[in-house]
Design a protein around this motif. Structure first.
Motif, PDB file in Angstrom:
ATOM      1  N   UNK A 118       0.830  -1.202   0.000  1.00  0.00           N
ATOM      2  CA  UNK A 118       0.000   0.000   0.000  1.00  0.00           C
ATOM      3  C   UNK A 118       0.864   1.251   0.000  1.00  0.00           C
ATOM      4  N   UNK A 119       2.085   1.139   0.544  1.00  0.00           N
ATOM      5  CA  UNK A 119       3.010   2.276   0.556  1.00  0.00           C
ATOM      6  C   UNK A 119       4.443   1.762   0.625  1.00  0.00           C
ATOM      7  N   UNK A 120       5.340   2.485  -0.014  1.00  0.00           N
ATOM      8  CA  UNK A 120       6.772   2.180   0.004  1.00  0.00           C
ATOM      9  C   UNK A 120       7.546   3.453   0.302  1.00  0.00           C
ATOM     10  N   UNK A 121       8.355   3.412   1.347  1.00  0.00           N
ATOM     11  CA  UNK A 121       9.338   4.465   1.597  1.00  0.00           C
ATOM     12  C   UNK A 121      10.650   3.985   0.996  1.00  0.00           C
ATOM     13  N   UNK A 122      11.140   4.708  -0.010  1.00  0.00           N
ATOM     14  CA  UNK A 122      12.348   4.307  -0.747  1.00  0.00           C
ATOM     15  C   UNK A 122      13.472   5.277  -0.402  1.00  0.00           C
ATOM     16  N   UNK A 123      14.330   4.868   0.529  1.00  0.00           N
ATOM     17  CA  UNK A 123      15.404   5.718   1.032  1.00  0.00           C
ATOM     18  C   UNK A 123      16.676   5.461   0.219  1.00  0.00           C
ATOM     19  N   UNK A 124      17.044   6.431  -0.606  1.00  0.00           N
ATOM     20  CA  UNK A 124      18.286   6.400  -1.388  1.00  0.00           C
ATOM     21  C   UNK A 124      18.484   5.052  -2.087  1.00  0.00           C
ATOM     22  N   UNK A 231      22.165  14.308   5.899  1.00  0.00           N
ATOM     23  CA  UNK A 231      23.578  14.663   5.782  1.00  0.00           C
ATOM     24  C   UNK A 231      24.286  13.919   4.652  1.00  0.00           C
ATOM     25  N   UNK A 232      23.549  13.210   3.809  1.00  0.00           N
ATOM     26  CA  UNK A 232      24.185  12.551   2.665  1.00  0.00           C
ATOM     27  C   UNK A 232      24.671  13.614   1.683  1.00  0.00           C
ATOM     28  N   UNK A 233      25.937  13.579   1.266  1.00  0.00           N
ATOM     29  CA  UNK A 233      26.412  14.553   0.277  1.00  0.00           C
ATOM     30  C   UNK A 233      25.620  14.449  -1.017  1.00  0.00           C
ATOM     31  N   UNK A 234      25.264  15.582  -1.618  1.00  0.00           N
ATOM     32  CA  UNK A 234      24.395  15.554  -2.799  1.00  0.00           C
ATOM     33  C   UNK A 234      25.008  14.885  -4.016  1.00  0.00           C
ATOM     34  N   UNK A 235      26.340  14.691  -4.040  1.00  0.00           N
ATOM     35  CA  UNK A 235      26.946  14.038  -5.198  1.00  0.00           C
ATOM     36  C   UNK A 235      26.851  12.511  -5.128  1.00  0.00           C
ATOM     37  N   UNK A 236      26.427  11.978  -3.989  1.00  0.00           N
ATOM     38  CA  UNK A 236      26.321  10.524  -3.838  1.00  0.00           C
ATOM     39  C   UNK A 236      25.243   9.998  -4.790  1.00  0.00           C
ATOM     40  N   UNK A 237      25.582   8.926  -5.504  1.00  0.00           N
ATOM     41  CA  UNK A 237      24.673   8.446  -6.545  1.00  0.00           C
ATOM     42  C   UNK A 237      23.327   7.998  -5.998  1.00  0.00           C
ATOM     43  N   UNK A 238      23.305   7.329  -4.842  1.00  0.00           N
ATOM     44  CA  UNK A 238      22.018   6.880  -4.322  1.00  0.00           C
ATOM     45  C   UNK A 238      21.152   8.063  -3.890  1.00  0.00           C
ATOM     46  N   UNK A 239      21.771   9.130  -3.415  1.00  0.00           N
ATOM     47  CA  UNK A 239      21.037  10.359  -3.104  1.00  0.00           C
ATOM     48  C   UNK A 239      20.400  10.905  -4.380  1.00  0.00           C
ATOM     49  N   UNK A 240      21.188  10.907  -5.445  1.00  0.00           N
ATOM     50  CA  UNK A 240      20.685  11.414  -6.722  1.00  0.00           C
ATOM     51  C   UNK A 240      19.603  10.495  -7.294  1.00  0.00           C
ATOM     52  N   UNK A 241      19.701   9.203  -7.007  1.00  0.00           N
ATOM     53  CA  UNK A 241      18.627   8.295  -7.421  1.00  0.00           C
ATOM     54  C   UNK A 241      17.316   8.672  -6.733  1.00  0.00           C
ATOM     55  N   UNK A 242      17.386   9.011  -5.443  1.00  0.00           N
ATOM     56  CA  UNK A 242      16.181   9.424  -4.717  1.00  0.00           C
ATOM     57  C   UNK A 242      15.617  10.714  -5.301  1.00  0.00           C
ATOM     58  N   UNK A 243      16.488  11.650  -5.656  1.00  0.00           N
ATOM     59  CA  UNK A 243      16.029  12.895  -6.267  1.00  0.00           C
ATOM     60  C   UNK A 243      15.367  12.615  -7.615  1.00  0.00           C
ATOM     61  N   UNK A 249       7.996  11.512  -9.764  1.00  0.00           N
ATOM     62  CA  UNK A 249       6.728  11.526  -9.042  1.00  0.00           C
ATOM     63  C   UNK A 249       6.212  12.946  -8.837  1.00  0.00           C
ATOM     64  N   UNK A 250       6.978  13.915  -9.306  1.00  0.00           N
ATOM     65  CA  UNK A 250       6.618  15.324  -9.149  1.00  0.00           C
ATOM     66  C   UNK A 250       6.411  15.681  -7.678  1.00  0.00           C
ATOM     67  N   UNK A 251       7.384  15.291  -6.867  1.00  0.00           N
ATOM     68  CA  UNK A 251       7.319  15.570  -5.438  1.00  0.00           C
ATOM     69  C   UNK A 251       8.724  15.870  -4.932  1.00  0.00           C
ATOM     70  N   UNK A 252       8.860  16.096  -3.646  1.00  0.00           N
ATOM     71  CA  UNK A 252      10.162  16.305  -3.024  1.00  0.00           C
ATOM     72  C   UNK A 252      10.454  15.132  -2.098  1.00  0.00           C
ATOM     73  N   UNK A 253      11.712  14.705  -2.016  1.00  0.00           N
ATOM     74  CA  UNK A 253      12.017  13.595  -1.109  1.00  0.00           C
ATOM     75  C   UNK A 253      11.872  14.003   0.347  1.00  0.00           C
TER      76      UNK A 253
END
Length: 279
Positions: A118-124, A231-243, A249-253
């Motif tokens: 019903x819901x998924x929280x997808x962290x990085x 505090x994840x640095x924005x250049x980290x690929x998994x951070x960018x995957x979340x973005x 999804x037209x939303x903000x993480x």
């Protein structure tokens, strides 16, 4: 609230170890990296008063043994495995919180098993296909470099590469007080070896298009919540995957405490955010 109950489940190609604790709506926690069910030992107690929490060892980790260790493990295998303990616990759509590898598995579940969640929280999520082609290639190259470092020099060579990849400074990582020690035991070392040697390939060879879970979620009414570490640095690929997921999804993480591994470093604060998001 019920005490933790360890269980085993025979599935195609493996035997899965999972645990069930608490009461309320069913919430599956899917861990990052070499994390088995024990990596959530500090998080689960802060969720079990609100949820029936299911944790598990991914196939090939710890107590979830493989019938044929030489057979490659795929993301489809992981998606199937995540749903099987849920089917033992509930016949209703479940909640899921996935972290890094666990978040990528969650997106696979949404795509391959519509209506299971019903819901998924997808962290990085570690999901290179979320990124534009050039960034995807960089992400895959980084994972390949870690695997090469492990093949050449074992964990001593791989650990610094993993830390750089995730933007982690092990010598200066803040945590909550009173965490359960997680020493580098032989079992954890074996789990890291399986993660790097086998699961990296599952990630880099996967062909799931990032629009597939979004289409399936829309049809099934599954809510997907992209999340990042504060505090994840924005250049980290998994951070960018979340973005990238949030942009699709037209939303903000949603921001979680800590960095990439904030769920283990800040379990109490992580539980508060999950409760706010999932009810």
């Amino acid at each position: 609230m019920t005490a933790a109950t360890p269980r085993t489940l025979d599935v195609p190609g493996a035997t899965l170890h999972y645990r069930v604790e608490g009461s309320g709506p069913v919430l599956l926690l899917s861990q990052s990296g070499e994390g088995d069910a024990d990596r959530t030992v500090d998080l689960v107690p802060h969720l079990a008063d609100r949820f029936t929490v299911v944790t598990y060892d991914r196939r090939g980790l710890s107590r979830s043994t493989l019938d044929s260790p030489a057979r490659p493990v795929t993301m489809a295998d992981h998606a199937d495995d995540a749903t099987r303990p849920l089917a033992e616990v509930t016949d209703e759509p479940a909640l899921m919180a996935g972290f890094s590898m666990g978040a990528a598995i969650g997106l696979q579940v949404v795509a391959r098993h519509p209506g299971a969640l019903s819901a998924l929280v997808a962290h990085e999520p570690v999901m290179p296909n979320l990124l534009p082609d050039a960034d995807r290639d960089d992400h895959v190259a980084e994972l390949t470099a870690i695997r090469t470092a492990y093949a050449d020099g074992g964990l001593a060579a791989a650990f610094p590469a993993i830390a750089r990849h995730l933007g982690i400074d092990p010598a200066h990582e803040d945590t909550e007080d009173g965490l359960t020690p997680q020493p580098m035991t032989p079992r954890r070392r074996a789990n890291f070896g399986h993660f790097i040697g086998t699961e990296f390939t599952a990630v880099t060879s996967d062909t799931l298009h990032p629009d597939e879970p979004l289409r399936a979620a829309a049809l099934a009414g599954t809510r997907i919540v992209p999340a990042t570490g504060r505090t994840t640095p924005p250049q980290v690929h998994t951070y960018r995957c979340a973005l990238a997921l949030a942009a699709r999804l037209d939303t903000r993480p949603v921001e979680f405490p800590g960095g990439h591994n904030g769920n283990t470093a800040f379990p109490r604060a992580t539980a508060r955010v999950l409760k706010d998001l999932l009810g």
